[in-house]
Design a protein around this motif. Sequence first.
Motif, PDB file in Angstrom:
ATOM      1  N   PHE A   1      12.224   7.869  40.248  1.00 21.69           N
ATOM      2  CA  PHE A   1      13.488   7.880  39.514  1.00 21.69           C
ATOM      3  C   PHE A   1      13.255   7.839  38.008  1.00 21.69           C
ATOM      4  N   LEU A   2      12.336   6.982  37.577  1.00 21.39           N
ATOM      5  CA  LEU A   2      12.059   6.876  36.138  1.00 21.39           C
ATOM      6  C   LEU A   2      11.464   8.169  35.589  1.00 21.39           C
ATOM      7  N   TYR A   3      10.605   8.826  36.381  1.00 22.85           N
ATOM      8  CA  TYR A   3      10.039  10.083  35.898  1.00 22.85           C
ATOM      9  C   TYR A   3      11.118  11.153  35.810  1.00 22.85           C
ATOM     10  N   PHE A   4      11.912  11.306  36.858  1.00 24.32           N
ATOM     11  CA  PHE A   4      12.918  12.362  36.855  1.00 24.32           C
ATOM     12  C   PHE A   4      14.073  12.066  35.910  1.00 24.32           C
ATOM     13  N   SER A   5      14.182  10.826  35.455  1.00 30.28           N
ATOM     14  CA  SER A   5      15.147  10.484  34.408  1.00 30.28           C
ATOM     15  C   SER A   5      14.548  10.690  33.019  1.00 30.28           C
ATOM     16  N   ARG A   6      13.320  11.153  32.959  1.00 36.44           N
ATOM     17  CA  ARG A   6      12.596  11.426  31.700  1.00 36.44           C
ATOM     18  C   ARG A   6      12.370  10.157  30.877  1.00 36.44           C
ATOM     19  N   ILE A   7      12.130   9.029  31.586  1.00 37.29           N
ATOM     20  CA  ILE A   7      11.880   7.773  30.883  1.00 37.29           C
ATOM     21  C   ILE A   7      10.383   7.505  30.753  1.00 37.29           C
ATOM     22  N   VAL A   8       9.623   7.859  31.781  1.00 35.94           N
ATOM     23  CA  VAL A   8       8.176   7.591  31.791  1.00 35.94           C
ATOM     24  C   VAL A   8       7.419   8.909  31.976  1.00 35.94           C
ATOM     25  N   PRO A   9       6.127   8.928  31.656  1.00 41.89           N
ATOM     26  CA  PRO A   9       5.357  10.168  31.787  1.00 41.89           C
ATOM     27  C   PRO A   9       5.045  10.500  33.249  1.00 41.89           C
ATOM     28  N   VAL A  10       4.514  11.688  33.440  1.00 36.82           N
ATOM     29  CA  VAL A  10       4.263  12.232  34.768  1.00 36.82           C
ATOM     30  C   VAL A  10       3.228  11.428  35.554  1.00 36.82           C
ATOM     31  N   GLY A  11       2.408  10.664  34.879  1.00 35.56           N
ATOM     32  CA  GLY A  11       1.350   9.903  35.543  1.00 35.56           C
ATOM     33  C   GLY A  11       1.851   8.879  36.541  1.00 35.56           C
ATOM     34  N   VAL A  12       3.090   8.426  36.417  1.00 37.18           N
ATOM     35  CA  VAL A  12       3.612   7.433  37.354  1.00 37.18           C
ATOM     36  C   VAL A  12       3.890   8.029  38.725  1.00 37.18           C
ATOM     37  N   LEU A  13       3.861   9.359  38.839  1.00 42.83           N
ATOM     38  CA  LEU A  13       4.077   9.972  40.143  1.00 42.83           C
ATOM     39  C   LEU A  13       2.892   9.720  41.083  1.00 42.83           C
ATOM     40  N   VAL A  14       1.713   9.480  40.523  1.00 42.44           N
ATOM     41  CA  VAL A  14       0.542   9.220  41.379  1.00 42.44           C
ATOM     42  C   VAL A  14       0.740   7.919  42.161  1.00 42.44           C
ATOM     43  N   PRO A  15       0.966   6.779  41.503  1.00 44.53           N
ATOM     44  CA  PRO A  15       1.209   5.578  42.305  1.00 44.53           C
ATOM     45  C   PRO A  15       2.516   5.660  43.096  1.00 44.53           C
ATOM     46  N   GLY A  16       3.492   6.399  42.599  1.00 36.88           N
ATOM     47  CA  GLY A  16       4.742   6.564  43.339  1.00 36.88           C
ATOM     48  C   GLY A  16       4.531   7.275  44.663  1.00 36.88           C
ATOM     49  N   GLY A  17       3.779   8.362  44.635  1.00 41.13           N
ATOM     50  CA  GLY A  17       3.484   9.087  45.873  1.00 41.13           C
ATOM     51  C   GLY A  17       2.645   8.264  46.834  1.00 41.13           C
ATOM     52  N   ILE A  18       1.686   7.516  46.286  1.00 35.88           N
ATOM     53  CA  ILE A  18       0.846   6.659  47.128  1.00 35.88           C
ATOM     54  C   ILE A  18       1.697   5.592  47.810  1.00 35.88           C
ATOM     55  N   LEU A  19       2.551   4.916  47.046  1.00 35.79           N
ATOM     56  CA  LEU A  19       3.360   3.830  47.611  1.00 35.79           C
ATOM     57  C   LEU A  19       4.347   4.330  48.658  1.00 35.79           C
ATOM     58  N   ILE A  20       4.953   5.473  48.423  1.00 35.76           N
ATOM     59  CA  ILE A  20       5.899   6.015  49.407  1.00 35.76           C
ATOM     60  C   ILE A  20       5.171   6.388  50.695  1.00 35.76           C
ATOM     61  N   THR A  21       4.015   7.022  50.578  1.00 38.39           N
ATOM     62  CA  THR A  21       3.246   7.394  51.764  1.00 38.39           C
ATOM     63  C   THR A  21       2.820   6.157  52.548  1.00 38.39           C
ATOM     64  N   TYR A  22       2.326   5.154  51.859  1.00 36.39           N
ATOM     65  CA  TYR A  22       1.891   3.927  52.532  1.00 36.39           C
ATOM     66  C   TYR A  22       3.055   3.215  53.194  1.00 36.39           C
ATOM     67  N   SER A  23       4.211   3.183  52.525  1.00 34.71           N
ATOM     68  CA  SER A  23       5.356   2.485  53.108  1.00 34.71           C
ATOM     69  C   SER A  23       5.813   3.181  54.386  1.00 34.71           C
ATOM     70  N   LEU A  24       5.748   4.513  54.441  1.00 37.61           N
ATOM     71  CA  LEU A  24       6.102   5.221  55.668  1.00 37.61           C
ATOM     72  C   LEU A  24       5.137   4.878  56.798  1.00 37.61           C
ATOM     73  N   MET A  25       3.856   4.745  56.458  1.00 33.05           N
ATOM     74  CA  MET A  25       2.877   4.329  57.467  1.00 33.05           C
ATOM     75  C   MET A  25       3.184   2.917  57.961  1.00 33.05           C
ATOM     76  N   PHE A  26       3.543   2.027  57.059  1.00 32.15           N
ATOM     77  CA  PHE A  26       3.827   0.645  57.438  1.00 32.15           C
ATOM     78  C   PHE A  26       5.091   0.556  58.296  1.00 32.15           C
ATOM     79  N   PHE A  27       6.119   1.351  57.959  1.00 31.46           N
ATOM     80  CA  PHE A  27       7.318   1.380  58.799  1.00 31.46           C
ATOM     81  C   PHE A  27       6.969   1.861  60.208  1.00 31.46           C
ATOM     82  N   TYR A  28       6.145   2.904  60.292  1.00 31.32           N
ATOM     83  CA  TYR A  28       5.726   3.416  61.598  1.00 31.32           C
ATOM     84  C   TYR A  28       5.014   2.325  62.402  1.00 31.32           C
ATOM     85  N   CYS A  29       4.128   1.612  61.743  1.00 30.49           N
ATOM     86  CA  CYS A  29       3.401   0.535  62.429  1.00 30.49           C
ATOM     87  C   CYS A  29       4.329  -0.604  62.839  1.00 30.49           C
TER      88      CYS A  29
END
Length: 160
Positions: free
Chosen positions: A48-76
């Motif tokens: 949200f912060l990236y697409f609102s143009r508040i923070v640089p593109v680099g925050v998408l790396v931890p964002g993508g990691i956290l979303i992927t991990y959370s989906l794995m945790f929900f599955y488990c």
Amino acid sequence: MARNNYSIGLLLIGIAVILLLGKLGVFAALGAFLWPVFVLLPGLVFHFLYFSRIVPVGVLVPGGILITYSLMFFYCNLFGWDSMVYLWPGFIFGVAVGLYELHIFSARSSKGAFTAAMVLSIISGVFFAFTFMFTVGVYFIAFVLIAVGLWLMMSRRRSW
């Protein structure tokens, strides 16, 4: 004065209901099942912060990691933590997702992020395939052998 008593009474009833629900284990059950939300929310906030143009593109790396991990945790949480036997390559894939988002949304699209994302995706895919073959693959191979055997028996004349 009557209005004040009504508000205090309503507040006391609300507190009592919360205490009873806590004592019955409702909050513990919800917390045990919904804790991956606390992993998902920061990932969504980064996006949200990236697409609102508040923070640089680099925050998408931890964002993508956290979303992927959370989906794995929900599955488990849904299907049991023994599912992690099959899902562990998803930790590698989460990093690949973050790097791929960096490549896609970066104004200076670097080949390094794309190459790293593809290499990690391939490694993750290979590990998923090995995990599948060593756990469920025996059943798959047995099913294929039975199907081929039945097909051979039905398609040719019997020449015993």
